[in-house]
Design a protein around this motif. Structure first.
Motif, PDB file in Angstrom:
ATOM      1  N   ASP A   1       7.696  20.757   7.120  1.00 49.70           N
ATOM      2  CA  ASP A   1       6.239  20.838   6.959  1.00 49.70           C
ATOM      3  C   ASP A   1       5.901  21.255   5.525  1.00 49.70           C
ATOM      4  O   ASP A   1       5.042  20.676   4.868  1.00 49.70           O
ATOM      5  CB  ASP A   1       5.647  21.886   7.910  1.00 49.70           C
ATOM      6  CG  ASP A   1       5.738  21.491   9.377  1.00 49.70           C
ATOM      7  OD1 ASP A   1       5.785  20.281   9.656  1.00 49.70           O
ATOM      8  OD2 ASP A   1       5.763  22.395  10.229  1.00 49.70           O
ATOM      9  N   ARG A   2       6.597  22.278   5.055  1.00 49.36           N
ATOM     10  CA  ARG A   2       6.329  22.780   3.702  1.00 49.36           C
ATOM     11  C   ARG A   2       6.675  21.735   2.645  1.00 49.36           C
ATOM     12  O   ARG A   2       5.975  21.573   1.654  1.00 49.36           O
ATOM     13  CB  ARG A   2       7.136  24.048   3.425  1.00 49.36           C
ATOM     14  CG  ARG A   2       6.807  25.198   4.358  1.00 49.36           C
ATOM     15  CD  ARG A   2       7.570  26.463   3.961  1.00 49.36           C
ATOM     16  NE  ARG A   2       7.611  27.425   5.046  1.00 49.36           N
ATOM     17  CZ  ARG A   2       6.578  28.173   5.441  1.00 49.36           C
ATOM     18  NH1 ARG A   2       5.445  28.096   4.794  1.00 49.36           N
ATOM     19  NH2 ARG A   2       6.679  28.999   6.453  1.00 49.36           N
TER      20      ARG A   2
ATOM     21  N   SER B   1     -11.177  21.554   1.015  1.00 48.40           N
ATOM     22  CA  SER B   1     -11.120  20.152   1.385  1.00 48.40           C
ATOM     23  C   SER B   1      -9.724  19.904   1.935  1.00 48.40           C
ATOM     24  O   SER B   1      -8.750  20.422   1.418  1.00 48.40           O
ATOM     25  CB  SER B   1     -11.338  19.281   0.153  1.00 48.40           C
ATOM     26  OG  SER B   1     -10.413  19.634  -0.849  1.00 48.40           O
ATOM     27  N   LYS B   2      -9.645  19.166   2.986  1.00 49.89           N
ATOM     28  CA  LYS B   2      -8.338  18.860   3.535  1.00 49.89           C
ATOM     29  C   LYS B   2      -7.589  18.052   2.497  1.00 49.89           C
ATOM     30  O   LYS B   2      -8.060  17.011   2.049  1.00 49.89           O
ATOM     31  CB  LYS B   2      -8.507  18.072   4.838  1.00 49.89           C
ATOM     32  CG  LYS B   2      -7.289  18.163   5.725  1.00 49.89           C
ATOM     33  CD  LYS B   2      -7.554  17.583   7.100  1.00 49.89           C
ATOM     34  CE  LYS B   2      -6.272  17.565   7.890  1.00 49.89           C
ATOM     35  NZ  LYS B   2      -6.410  16.957   9.190  1.00 49.89           N
ATOM     36  N   LYS B   3      -6.435  18.553   2.074  1.00 53.44           N
ATOM     37  CA  LYS B   3      -5.793  17.948   0.919  1.00 53.44           C
ATOM     38  C   LYS B   3      -5.033  16.670   1.237  1.00 53.44           C
ATOM     39  O   LYS B   3      -4.879  15.817   0.392  1.00 53.44           O
ATOM     40  CB  LYS B   3      -4.856  18.962   0.252  1.00 53.44           C
ATOM     41  CG  LYS B   3      -5.631  20.150  -0.315  1.00 53.44           C
ATOM     42  CD  LYS B   3      -4.857  20.826  -1.414  1.00 53.44           C
ATOM     43  CE  LYS B   3      -3.525  21.305  -0.921  1.00 53.44           C
ATOM     44  NZ  LYS B   3      -2.752  21.943  -1.980  1.00 53.44           N
ATOM     45  N   SER B   4      -4.559  16.559   2.448  1.00 59.95           N
ATOM     46  CA  SER B   4      -3.819  15.362   2.819  1.00 59.95           C
ATOM     47  C   SER B   4      -4.483  14.742   4.031  1.00 59.95           C
ATOM     48  O   SER B   4      -4.864  15.435   4.960  1.00 59.95           O
ATOM     49  CB  SER B   4      -2.373  15.704   3.172  1.00 59.95           C
ATOM     50  OG  SER B   4      -1.763  16.397   2.131  1.00 59.95           O
TER      51      SER B   4
ATOM     52  N   ILE C   1      -2.045  14.281   7.547  1.00 55.47           N
ATOM     53  CA  ILE C   1      -1.500  15.458   8.219  1.00 55.47           C
ATOM     54  C   ILE C   1      -2.132  15.598   9.591  1.00 55.47           C
ATOM     55  O   ILE C   1      -3.337  15.476   9.750  1.00 55.47           O
ATOM     56  CB  ILE C   1      -1.715  16.721   7.364  1.00 55.47           C
ATOM     57  CG1 ILE C   1      -0.731  16.700   6.197  1.00 55.47           C
ATOM     58  CG2 ILE C   1      -1.556  17.980   8.191  1.00 55.47           C
ATOM     59  CD1 ILE C   1      -0.926  17.823   5.214  1.00 55.47           C
ATOM     60  N   THR C   2      -1.286  15.811  10.556  1.00 51.21           N
ATOM     61  CA  THR C   2      -1.793  15.979  11.912  1.00 51.21           C
ATOM     62  C   THR C   2      -1.571  17.418  12.363  1.00 51.21           C
ATOM     63  O   THR C   2      -0.799  18.147  11.781  1.00 51.21           O
ATOM     64  CB  THR C   2      -1.072  15.030  12.886  1.00 51.21           C
ATOM     65  OG1 THR C   2       0.337  15.188  12.698  1.00 51.21           O
ATOM     66  CG2 THR C   2      -1.459  13.597  12.631  1.00 51.21           C
ATOM     67  N   ARG C   3      -2.283  17.796  13.409  1.00 51.03           N
ATOM     68  CA  ARG C   3      -2.160  19.150  13.940  1.00 51.03           C
ATOM     69  C   ARG C   3      -0.811  19.353  14.618  1.00 51.03           C
ATOM     70  O   ARG C   3      -0.327  18.468  15.300  1.00 51.03           O
ATOM     71  CB  ARG C   3      -3.273  19.420  14.955  1.00 51.03           C
ATOM     72  CG  ARG C   3      -4.651  19.420  14.350  1.00 51.03           C
ATOM     73  CD  ARG C   3      -4.923  20.680  13.563  1.00 51.03           C
ATOM     74  NE  ARG C   3      -5.882  20.410  12.505  1.00 51.03           N
ATOM     75  CZ  ARG C   3      -6.142  21.237  11.498  1.00 51.03           C
ATOM     76  NH1 ARG C   3      -5.502  22.387  11.401  1.00 51.03           N
ATOM     77  NH2 ARG C   3      -7.006  20.929  10.572  1.00 51.03           N
ATOM     78  N   HIS C   4      -0.241  20.499  14.380  1.00 51.35           N
ATOM     79  CA  HIS C   4       1.025  20.836  15.008  1.00 51.35           C
ATOM     80  C   HIS C   4       0.877  22.138  15.777  1.00 51.35           C
ATOM     81  O   HIS C   4      -0.015  22.927  15.509  1.00 51.35           O
ATOM     82  CB  HIS C   4       2.105  21.014  13.949  1.00 51.35           C
ATOM     83  CG  HIS C   4       2.446  19.768  13.222  1.00 51.35           C
ATOM     84  ND1 HIS C   4       1.687  19.288  12.183  1.00 51.35           N
ATOM     85  CD2 HIS C   4       3.469  18.897  13.378  1.00 51.35           C
ATOM     86  CE1 HIS C   4       2.230  18.166  11.737  1.00 51.35           C
ATOM     87  NE2 HIS C   4       3.305  17.899  12.434  1.00 51.35           N
TER      88      HIS C   4
ATOM     89  N   VAL D   1       3.929  19.221   2.446  1.00 53.04           N
ATOM     90  CA  VAL D   1       2.741  19.749   1.767  1.00 53.04           C
ATOM     91  C   VAL D   1       2.966  19.802   0.253  1.00 53.04           C
ATOM     92  O   VAL D   1       2.091  19.443  -0.532  1.00 53.04           O
ATOM     93  CB  VAL D   1       2.389  21.157   2.305  1.00 53.04           C
ATOM     94  CG1 VAL D   1       1.419  21.868   1.377  1.00 53.04           C
ATOM     95  CG2 VAL D   1       1.789  21.048   3.702  1.00 53.04           C
ATOM     96  N   LEU D   2       4.160  20.249  -0.152  1.00 53.88           N
ATOM     97  CA  LEU D   2       4.418  20.478  -1.575  1.00 53.88           C
ATOM     98  C   LEU D   2       5.021  19.264  -2.279  1.00 53.88           C
ATOM     99  O   LEU D   2       5.055  19.229  -3.517  1.00 53.88           O
ATOM    100  CB  LEU D   2       5.349  21.692  -1.739  1.00 53.88           C
ATOM    101  CG  LEU D   2       4.741  23.043  -1.333  1.00 53.88           C
ATOM    102  CD1 LEU D   2       5.822  24.122  -1.249  1.00 53.88           C
ATOM    103  CD2 LEU D   2       3.656  23.467  -2.325  1.00 53.88           C
TER     104      LEU D   2
END
Lengths: 208, 208
Positions: free
Chosen positions: A20-21, A3-6, A9-12, A24-25
């Protein structure tokens, strides 16, 4: 299935960045380098801190003798050169973990300033924290959790830090833990507050 | 200041477990071991996959020549023994990353079965994925992104995989990527689906 967690978030394109990390974290990676005599409490405090961070939802990992000496550094002995290589490899692995965004805690005696300074130099400013677990030799020797001081005093082990090999205390550590009194939980809390105060326990808000 | 990231996390005692980490990260760690000729597309696919996973909120990290050969393995050359030690250290670091819960991708030629099998043995069942980037030698040589094939053909480099040193193709890889046709994005998607299908991209629901 994944499942997309966020949802924000957009495509890069291109390489994944530190930011980025961090997004995410929800944290920034850093290397918390514990140093102190055998029996000073390094491992106990490291795992207490790992527990504290994990319970709060952060990604933390301890590098210690158990997972390093039997694996990556299993082909190293205890000569001067091998001891230096031991610390060098730990620092390099720590750097990779930090790059991956993990709050990384190392628990090794690391008695020599030159080795610890080399570790610091691998990391960027604000990513490396030298934490001195300052426990008196007689307290460590009284605890002697692995019976090593007894063996060193009996001459069965040589080059043992604090007995017949020097421990070079940090000259300007980022944090000093009083290992003579106080609990591991309190020590972990002290380090938690240190890195929290530096803003490492939140995602960056306005940068790319 | 730190915000507790998950509200359903309770205090625990004792060592942090794999399941604790999986809950925090919403994923399980694994080691995705890309192997293939120089120029086969390993690094490009590795970073494409890292990008794909990061964009979806997963913690992923690539170990490749850039961050390994200049750091941890900077003291290794290209003798047979050093090449084997190079792969051994990468596998050991991969194991630590997997233990920390990270989806870890390695991008090294790793031409010898014995080295790749040793890497697999370090990890638990279901944590290691050997992915063969199967690109024909003439396609790799035509691409020659670093000009290495040209040098090897001219005799300026020796022991070059595919020219005067063997590449031992995987006998039972977990995944084969057709590197002759298809884009890196498609290759990354194929690997993404592989690990997703194994349930690695979600947190465990009912275990301790």
């Amino acid at each position: 299935m994944a499942s997309k967690k966020s949802t924000n978030i957009t495509r890069h394109d291109g390489a994944v960045t530190r930011s980025d990390r961090a997004r995410v974290l929800g944290q920034r990676g850093c290397l918390i380098w514990l140093t102190g005599l055998s029996g000073s409490g390094k491992s106990t405090i490291a795992f207490e801190l790992e527990r504290r961070l994990t319970d709060d939802g952060f990604a933390a990992y301890v590098l210690d003798g158990d997972n390093i000496r039997h694996g990556l550094n299993g082909n190293l002995g205890f000569s001067d050169a091998d001891r230096a290589e031991n610390i060098r490899r730990i620092a390099e692995v720590g750097k990779l973990f930090v790059d991956a965004g993990i709050i990384t805690i190392t628990a090794f005696i690391s008695p020599f300033r030159t080795d610890r300074d080399a570790a610091r130099k691998l990391l960027a400013q604000g990513e490396f924290f030298e934490v001195w677990i300052n426990t008196a030799l007689d307290v460590c020797e009284e605890r002697d959790p692995k019976g090593l001081y007894k063996k060193a005093r009996a001459g069965e082990i040589s080059d043992f830090t604090g007995i017949d090999s020097p421990y070079e205390a940090p000259l300007s550590p980022d944090c000093v833990i009083d290992g003579n009194s106080g609990t591991p939980k309190q020590a972990a809390e002290q380090i938690f507050k240190l890195i929290d105060g530096r803003g490492l326990l939140s995602a960056p808000s306005n940068e790319n």
